[in-house]
Design an enzyme around this catalytic site. Structure first.
Site, PDB file in Angstrom:
ATOM      1  N   GLY A  99      31.355  46.547  37.803  1.00  0.00           N
ATOM      2  CA  GLY A  99      32.016  47.851  37.709  1.00  0.00           C
ATOM      3  C   GLY A  99      31.923  48.511  36.346  1.00  0.00           C
ATOM      4  O   GLY A  99      31.900  49.735  36.242  1.00  0.00           O
TER       5      GLY A  99
ATOM      6  N   ASP B  33      36.225  48.663  34.537  1.00  0.00           N
ATOM      7  CA  ASP B  33      36.249  49.980  35.159  1.00  0.00           C
ATOM      8  C   ASP B  33      37.671  50.428  35.473  1.00  0.00           C
ATOM      9  O   ASP B  33      38.055  51.550  35.167  1.00  0.00           O
ATOM     10  CB  ASP B  33      35.361  50.001  36.421  1.00  0.00           C
ATOM     11  CG  ASP B  33      35.658  48.886  37.419  1.00  0.00           C
ATOM     12  OD1 ASP B  33      36.568  48.057  37.164  1.00  0.00           O
ATOM     13  OD2 ASP B  33      34.982  48.819  38.458  1.00  0.00           O
TER      14      ASP B  33
ATOM     15  N   ASP C 152      43.988  47.641  38.351  1.00  0.00           N
ATOM     16  CA  ASP C 152      44.660  47.926  39.616  1.00  0.00           C
ATOM     17  C   ASP C 152      45.812  46.946  39.804  1.00  0.00           C
ATOM     18  O   ASP C 152      46.882  47.138  39.235  1.00  0.00           O
ATOM     19  CB  ASP C 152      43.618  47.857  40.741  1.00  0.00           C
ATOM     20  CG  ASP C 152      44.194  48.175  42.113  1.00  0.00           C
ATOM     21  OD1 ASP C 152      45.242  48.821  42.179  1.00  0.00           O
ATOM     22  OD2 ASP C 152      43.583  47.760  43.122  1.00  0.00           O
TER      23      ASP C 152
ATOM     24  N   PHE D 110      41.439  55.196  46.530  1.00  0.00           N
ATOM     25  CA  PHE D 110      40.225  54.421  46.303  1.00  0.00           C
ATOM     26  C   PHE D 110      39.127  55.329  45.756  1.00  0.00           C
ATOM     27  O   PHE D 110      38.774  56.326  46.378  1.00  0.00           O
ATOM     28  CB  PHE D 110      39.773  53.714  47.577  1.00  0.00           C
ATOM     29  CG  PHE D 110      38.831  52.581  47.269  1.00  0.00           C
ATOM     30  CD1 PHE D 110      39.328  51.353  46.861  1.00  0.00           C
ATOM     31  CD2 PHE D 110      37.461  52.763  47.322  1.00  0.00           C
ATOM     32  CE1 PHE D 110      38.469  50.312  46.516  1.00  0.00           C
ATOM     33  CE2 PHE D 110      36.590  51.736  46.991  1.00  0.00           C
ATOM     34  CZ  PHE D 110      37.099  50.507  46.590  1.00  0.00           C
TER      35      PHE D 110
ATOM     36  N   ARG E 145      27.946  53.259  43.303  1.00  0.00           N
ATOM     37  CA  ARG E 145      28.142  53.051  41.866  1.00  0.00           C
ATOM     38  C   ARG E 145      27.430  54.093  41.021  1.00  0.00           C
ATOM     39  O   ARG E 145      27.862  54.411  39.921  1.00  0.00           O
ATOM     40  CB  ARG E 145      27.592  51.678  41.446  1.00  0.00           C
ATOM     41  CG  ARG E 145      28.402  50.499  41.876  1.00  0.00           C
ATOM     42  CD  ARG E 145      27.940  49.251  41.114  1.00  0.00           C
ATOM     43  NE  ARG E 145      28.306  48.023  41.798  1.00  0.00           N
ATOM     44  CZ  ARG E 145      29.501  47.447  41.748  1.00  0.00           C
ATOM     45  NH1 ARG E 145      30.458  47.980  41.032  1.00  0.00           N
ATOM     46  NH2 ARG E 145      29.746  46.333  42.402  1.00  0.00           N
TER      47      ARG E 145
HETATM   48  P1  IMP Z   1      42.651  44.178  40.087  1.00  0.00           P
HETATM   49  O1  IMP Z   1      42.303  42.750  39.887  1.00  0.00           O
HETATM   50  O2  IMP Z   1      43.391  44.411  41.365  1.00  0.00           O
HETATM   51  O3  IMP Z   1      43.314  44.854  38.894  1.00  0.00           O
HETATM   52  O4  IMP Z   1      41.315  44.930  40.426  1.00  0.00           O
HETATM   53  C1  IMP Z   1      40.430  45.330  39.495  1.00  0.00           C
HETATM   54  C2  IMP Z   1      39.067  45.385  40.140  1.00  0.00           C
HETATM   55  O5  IMP Z   1      39.148  45.838  41.496  1.00  0.00           O
HETATM   56  C3  IMP Z   1      38.226  46.405  39.412  1.00  0.00           C
HETATM   57  O6  IMP Z   1      37.469  45.789  38.414  1.00  0.00           O
HETATM   58  C4  IMP Z   1      37.387  46.986  40.510  1.00  0.00           C
HETATM   59  O7  IMP Z   1      36.212  46.241  40.646  1.00  0.00           O
HETATM   60  C5  IMP Z   1      38.195  46.823  41.770  1.00  0.00           C
HETATM   61  N1  IMP Z   1      38.881  48.082  42.158  1.00  0.00           N
HETATM   62  C6  IMP Z   1      40.203  48.333  42.118  1.00  0.00           C
HETATM   63  N2  IMP Z   1      40.474  49.580  42.538  1.00  0.00           N
HETATM   64  C7  IMP Z   1      39.276  50.133  42.849  1.00  0.00           C
HETATM   65  C8  IMP Z   1      38.882  51.423  43.347  1.00  0.00           C
HETATM   66  O8  IMP Z   1      39.678  52.361  43.577  1.00  0.00           O
HETATM   67  N3  IMP Z   1      37.548  51.603  43.538  1.00  0.00           N
HETATM   68  C9  IMP Z   1      36.635  50.645  43.298  1.00  0.00           C
HETATM   69  N4  IMP Z   1      36.949  49.431  42.823  1.00  0.00           N
HETATM   70  C10 IMP Z   1      38.260  49.175  42.608  1.00  0.00           C
HETATM   71 MG    MG Z   2      35.281  45.263  38.957  1.00  0.00          MG
END
Ligand code: IMP
Ligand code: MG
Length: 173
Positions: free
Chosen positions: A40, A97, A100, A149, A162
């Site tokens: 990402g 990137d 979340d 998303f 991407r």
């Molecule tokens: P976390 O571990 O839930 O904080 O997720 C982080 C990872 O989830 C990021 O590095 C992204 O690869 C993916 N991700 C989270 N939200 C999105 C989104 O809205 N679009 C695309 N990828 C996302």
């Molecule tokens: Mg990622």
């Protein structure tokens, strides 16, 4: 196909330039390791390092927690045998990137602590406002976005979109 443009490319470029300036001031005269979370952070990392005026080193880790549009709850791919030597005693800036749920970055921060990085900071292009499950704080954030998303500028849905220049919102299926 992706839907509405959320952040157009010129705004991304301007913000990345600002972040580069802030990082240049913060790390002045030091030699941080910029650690990109693949895939990402591919474009963000590439653009960001060219906006800093620092003697940086660049490395990458591969991590993933998403399957389609849902966080799987598992962080896969934390195979960090190469990382161990690279981070010991170093100031590490994680570049990702999007922040979340926080699972990906908290797993990575834990691993960098184990490998004895001397300082660990986080720079994300996007931060989702409402979605945190694990408390992780990013020191530098490009844009705060709603819990939708998004794809483009490195962000994908199962590997697609991407390469889009703008960040776009995908309508919920
Ligand atoms: P976390 O571990 O839930 O904080 O997720 C982080 C990872 O989830 C990021 O590095 C992204 O690869 C993916 N991700 C989270 N939200 C999105 C989104 O809205 N679009 C695309 N990828 C996302
Ligand atoms: Mg990622």
């Amino acid at each position: 196909m992706p839907g509405r443009v959320l952040i157009p490319q010129d705004q991304i470029a301007a913000r990345v330039r600002e972040l580069g300036g802030e990082l240049t001031r913060h790390y002045a005269d030091r030699r941080p390791l910029f650690l990109g979370v693949m895939n990402g952070a591919l474009f963000f990392l590439a653009d960001l390092v060219r906006e800093v005026e620092l003697d940086v080193e660049i490395s990458c880790v591969r991590l993933a927690s998403y399957v389609g549009r849902q966080s799987s709850g598992l962080v896969r791919g934390l195979d960090d045998s190469d990382l161990r030597e690279a981070v010991r005693g170093r100031e590490v800036l994680i570049v990702d990137d999007i922040l979340d749920t926080g699972r990906t970055l908290s797993a990575l921060v834990g691993s960098l602590h184990e490998h004895k990085a001397s300082d660990i900071r986080i720079c994300v292009l996007l931060e989702k406002e409402s979605a945190r499950e694990i408390p992780v704080r990013a020191h530098w954030v490009g844009f705060r976005v709603a819990d939708e998303f998004v794809v483009g500028y490195g962000l994908d849905e199962d590997g697609r979109h991407r390469q889009l220049r703008d960040i776009q919102i995908i309508e919920k299926a």
